[in-house]
Design a protein around this motif. Structure first.
Motif, mmCIF file in Angstrom:
data_model
loop_
_atom_site.group_PDB
_atom_site.id
_atom_site.type_symbol
_atom_site.label_atom_id
_atom_site.label_comp_id
_atom_site.label_asym_id
_atom_site.label_seq_id
_atom_site.Cartn_x
_atom_site.Cartn_y
_atom_site.Cartn_z
ATOM 1 N N THR A 1 3.895 37.788 45.201
ATOM 2 C CA THR A 1 4.153 36.606 46.013
ATOM 3 C C THR A 1 2.567 36.111 46.029
ATOM 4 N N LYS A 2 1.695 36.505 45.670
ATOM 5 C CA LYS A 2 0.448 35.759 45.477
ATOM 6 C C LYS A 2 -0.324 35.934 44.052
ATOM 7 N N LEU A 3 -0.792 34.673 43.666
ATOM 8 C CA LEU A 3 -1.359 34.549 42.348
ATOM 9 C C LEU A 3 -2.768 33.845 42.670
ATOM 10 N N GLN A 4 -3.760 34.818 42.074
ATOM 11 C CA GLN A 4 -5.357 34.481 42.250
ATOM 12 C C GLN A 4 -5.414 33.704 40.836
ATOM 13 N N ILE A 5 -6.253 32.594 41.063
ATOM 14 C CA ILE A 5 -6.774 32.033 39.568
ATOM 15 C C ILE A 5 -8.293 32.052 39.709
ATOM 16 N N VAL A 6 -8.924 32.712 38.799
ATOM 17 C CA VAL A 6 -10.329 33.394 39.200
ATOM 18 C C VAL A 6 -11.235 32.901 38.091
ATOM 19 N N LYS A 7 -12.297 32.138 38.411
ATOM 20 C CA LYS A 7 -13.440 32.216 37.312
ATOM 21 C C LYS A 7 -14.510 33.283 38.033
ATOM 22 N N PRO A 8 -14.455 34.211 37.400
ATOM 23 C CA PRO A 8 -15.394 35.417 37.858
ATOM 24 C C PRO A 8 -16.946 34.995 37.655
ATOM 25 N N ILE A 9 -17.865 35.736 38.325
ATOM 26 C CA ILE A 9 -19.201 35.918 38.067
ATOM 27 C C ILE A 9 -19.478 36.328 36.785
ATOM 28 N N GLU B 1 -12.260 19.784 36.572
ATOM 29 C CA GLU B 1 -13.913 19.731 36.837
ATOM 30 C C GLU B 1 -14.209 20.871 35.902
ATOM 31 N N ASP B 2 -15.505 20.690 35.577
ATOM 32 C CA ASP B 2 -16.305 22.106 34.976
ATOM 33 C C ASP B 2 -16.895 23.016 36.253
ATOM 34 N N ILE B 3 -16.767 24.180 36.073
ATOM 35 C CA ILE B 3 -17.140 25.153 37.028
ATOM 36 C C ILE B 3 -18.296 25.509 36.254
ATOM 37 N N ASN B 4 -19.470 25.244 36.714
ATOM 38 C CA ASN B 4 -20.642 25.431 36.054
ATOM 39 C C ASN B 4 -21.552 26.513 36.564
ATOM 40 N N ASN B 5 -21.486 27.006 37.844
ATOM 41 C CA ASN B 5 -22.342 27.991 38.203
ATOM 42 C C ASN B 5 -22.041 29.462 37.925
ATOM 43 N N ASP B 6 -22.465 29.902 37.113
ATOM 44 C CA ASP B 6 -21.943 31.355 36.548
ATOM 45 C C ASP B 6 -22.230 32.561 37.511
ATOM 46 N N ASP B 7 -23.119 32.105 38.665
ATOM 47 C CA ASP B 7 -23.560 33.273 39.512
ATOM 48 C C ASP B 7 -22.647 32.999 40.900
ATOM 49 N N VAL B 8 -21.480 32.374 40.761
ATOM 50 C CA VAL B 8 -20.515 31.998 41.848
ATOM 51 C C VAL B 8 -19.078 32.395 41.637
ATOM 52 N N LEU B 9 -18.390 33.171 42.268
ATOM 53 C CA LEU B 9 -16.981 33.477 42.086
ATOM 54 C C LEU B 9 -16.084 32.425 42.541
ATOM 55 N N ASN C 1 0.047 38.143 39.157
ATOM 56 C CA ASN C 1 -0.682 38.354 40.324
ATOM 57 C C ASN C 1 -2.267 37.820 40.184
ATOM 58 N N ARG C 2 -2.742 37.725 39.000
ATOM 59 C CA ARG C 2 -4.076 37.198 38.676
ATOM 60 C C ARG C 2 -4.456 36.719 37.392
ATOM 61 N N ILE C 3 -4.928 35.516 37.420
ATOM 62 C CA ILE C 3 -5.368 34.989 35.916
ATOM 63 C C ILE C 3 -6.745 34.655 35.957
ATOM 64 N N GLU C 4 -7.497 35.039 34.813
ATOM 65 C CA GLU C 4 -9.060 34.832 34.998
ATOM 66 C C GLU C 4 -8.886 33.508 33.953
ATOM 67 N N ILE C 5 -10.105 32.427 34.364
ATOM 68 C CA ILE C 5 -9.975 31.287 33.730
ATOM 69 C C ILE C 5 -11.475 31.068 33.062
ATOM 70 N N GLU C 6 -11.923 30.194 32.121
ATOM 71 C CA GLU C 6 -13.294 29.863 31.748
ATOM 72 C C GLU C 6 -13.942 29.042 32.639
ATOM 73 N N GLY C 7 -13.220 27.978 33.214
ATOM 74 C CA GLY C 7 -13.770 27.131 34.066
ATOM 75 C C GLY C 7 -14.301 25.935 33.474
ATOM 76 N N ILE C 8 -13.319 25.544 32.220
ATOM 77 C CA ILE C 8 -14.020 24.231 31.613
ATOM 78 C C ILE C 8 -12.966 23.059 31.976
ATOM 79 N N ALA C 9 -13.373 21.827 32.170
ATOM 80 C CA ALA C 9 -12.552 20.851 32.601
ATOM 81 C C ALA C 9 -11.476 20.579 31.388
ATOM 82 N N GLY C 10 -10.387 20.369 31.901
ATOM 83 C CA GLY C 10 -9.265 20.296 30.834
ATOM 84 C C GLY C 10 -8.648 21.473 30.520
ATOM 85 N N GLU C 11 -9.188 22.435 31.045
ATOM 86 C CA GLU C 11 -8.602 23.894 30.645
ATOM 87 C C GLU C 11 -7.145 23.910 31.345
#
Length: 490
Positions: free
Chosen positions: A265-273, A238-246, A175-185
């Motif tokens: 039934t729901k999967l969150q893919i999250v790049k956390p603050i 894309e790179d998700i560069n802003n570490d202050d935004v979820l 139901n939840r996966i955390e990502i690093e937010g790097i292009a190509g990940e």
């Protein structure tokens, strides 16, 4: 005296030789036999070879409600098998021949190191009537091997597959996966079909809906697909560069004509603050103990679940575990290198996250006292995986370095919880609070939990909690808050 000892030794050796000879004769005289050996567990689910149980009597028939491949073991018992043996079998059916296919065709083979062979029955399409498929063992290439068990009551030379009403559903693997937010990940997840699926029914329909919070591509990984799983791969564009935004993308599994969405039934893919924290503080380690398989944390929950109009603290507990992460996670701490120099088998834990789970594979735990919220919930993991919340709580030490106090976040996510009548609901959770080391080694977390679902709660409800890493704590004082929840019906 020496001669007497020598004579006794010779006599003893002769007796042993005679005994061994008799045992060999006895073994050679034990008849060899071949029979169907189809076993089911207490839930009437087939055991797949090499799963065995001497306490279960092999079945002579089975009502199949699944379209995944059915595996039917045939076992040969022999103490003297020297050469390969083949067994011929026949198939008769009242079903249309296009419904299924069978492998191997009409013949099984056995060797001294392979005394079980398997008949695979796969299904190409749905059947509409209650039909059957009958398998019969017909002959053995070695005539000394008995066809069937050595009795007339249960020979097990015939096995009947009754084709019953088909039940098909699917669920997301998590139901939840955390990502690093790097292009190509790359992020992988699966849609699991407990009773299998027909590829032609899936390939031309949309089973997933997307609420996108970042740019990515998605594809199926055909190399990992089988008749119970479709694997997906997401690649960040894309790179998700802003570490202050979820950043968050939500993928939803939807109901279709032939498949009901159940479980997750729901999967969150999250790049956390990202918040700077020193992993060496390892706050999470105070809340679990992997040397104790039943380690638990203790919860006090402010509620009126007995509906008497009086709010009170209610005590409960949950089995608590670390959150396993990759070594590249900025908050990873090494737990175990498995005694090798190979970094690929190292196990890392998140220094600031804990989760609640059951120590048993099919059951659930009472995370956040959630099971008391509902009057008609299903507690099985298949129906209500949301009762196991992992990860559940994240710690933010004061100044990123405090070993005694800070704030906590209830990790926002969707929990799937179902009722005993089959209704399934995705309930969003969130919340926050604080934590303190109230005495040496004793930590107290004070927080509020928000539950959101329009159908169940009419919106969002909030209640208060206290959580401790030991059962040696002082009872909290009563609250004057109106956040006093009662029982709901799913």
């Amino acid at each position: 005296m020496t001669h007497t000892k020598t004579l006794l030794a010779v006599i003893t050796l002769f007796v042993l030789m005679v005994s061994c000879s008799k045992d060999d004769d006895a073994t050679n005289n034990v008849p060899s036999y071949v029979r169907f050996n189809f076993l089911t567990n207490s839930n009437n689910e087939p055991l797949e070879y090499p799963q065995v149980s001497s306490a279960i009597i092999p079945s002579r028939n089975y009502t199949n409600t699944s379209i995944k491949t059915l595996k039917i073991p045939v076992t040969l018992t022999s103490y003297t098998l020297k050469n390969e043996v083949t067994v011929n079998y026949s198939v008769t059916t009242s079903a249309d021949a296009s419904v299924f296919k069978i492998n191997p065709i009409n013949q099984l083979s056995f060797k001294n190191n392979k005394l079980t062979d398997t008949i695979y029955v796969s299904f190409n399409e749905r059947w509409t009537d209650e039909e059957n498929i009958v398998l019969n063992l017909e002959s053995v290439s070695d005539t000394s091997i008995h066809l069937g068990n050595i009795n007339d009551t249960y020979p097990n030379t015939s096995f009947t597959i009754n084709l019953g009403d088909i039940l098909t559903s699917y669920t997301l693997s998590e139901n939840r996966i955390e990502i690093e937010g790097i292009a190509g990940e790359e992020i992988e997840f699966e849609v699991n079909f407990p009773n299998g699926y027909i590829a032609s029914e899936i390939e031309n329909i949309e089973i997933l809906e997307f609420l996108n919070g970042f740019d990515y591509s998605i594809s199926t990984d055909n190399s990992k697909n089988d008749d119970t799983t479709i694997s997906y791969k997401i690649t960040l564009n894309e790179d998700i560069n802003n570490d202050d935004v979820l950043y968050q993308t939500i993928i939803t599994l939807v109901d279709t004509e032939n498949y009901n969405a159940t479980g997750n039934t729901k999967l969150q893919i999250v790049k956390p603050i990202k918040t700077p924290r020193d992993p060496d503080v390892n706050t999470a380690s105070h809340f679990y103990d992997l040397s104790n398989g039943f380690y638990r944390t203790y919860l006090e929950h402010w509620n009126d679940f007995n509906n008497d109009g009086v709010c009170a603290w209610q005590s409960t507990f949950a089995f608590t575990y670390p959150v396993i992460v990759e070594s590249t996670n900025e908050n990873a701490v090494l737990y175990d290198d498995n005694g090798t120099e190979d970094p690929l088998d190292d196990i890392y834990h998140h220094a600031f996250q804990i989760g609640f789970d059951s120590p048993f594979a099919t059951t659930t735990v009472n995370s956040f006292n959630l099971k008391r919220y509902f009057s008609n919930d299903s507690g099985s993991r298949a129906n209500s995986p949301g009762f196991n919340v992992n990860p559940a709580i994240e710690f933010y030490p004061e100044n990123g370095t405090s070993t005694t106090n800070g704030t906590v976040l209830i990790i926002p996510q969707f929990l799937t919880i179902s009722s005993t009548n089959g209704n399934s609901h995705a309930i969003a959770i969130s919340g926050e609070g604080t934590y303190y080391e109230v005495s040496p080694g004793v930590f107290e977390i004070k927080f509020q939990l928000n539950l959101t679902n329009d159908e169940v709660f009419g919106g969002t409800i909030t209640s208060n909690y206290m959580l401790y890493n030991t059962n040696s704590y002082t009872d909290p004082e009563d609250l004057t808050t109106n956040n006093c929840v009662t029982v709901y019906t799913l």
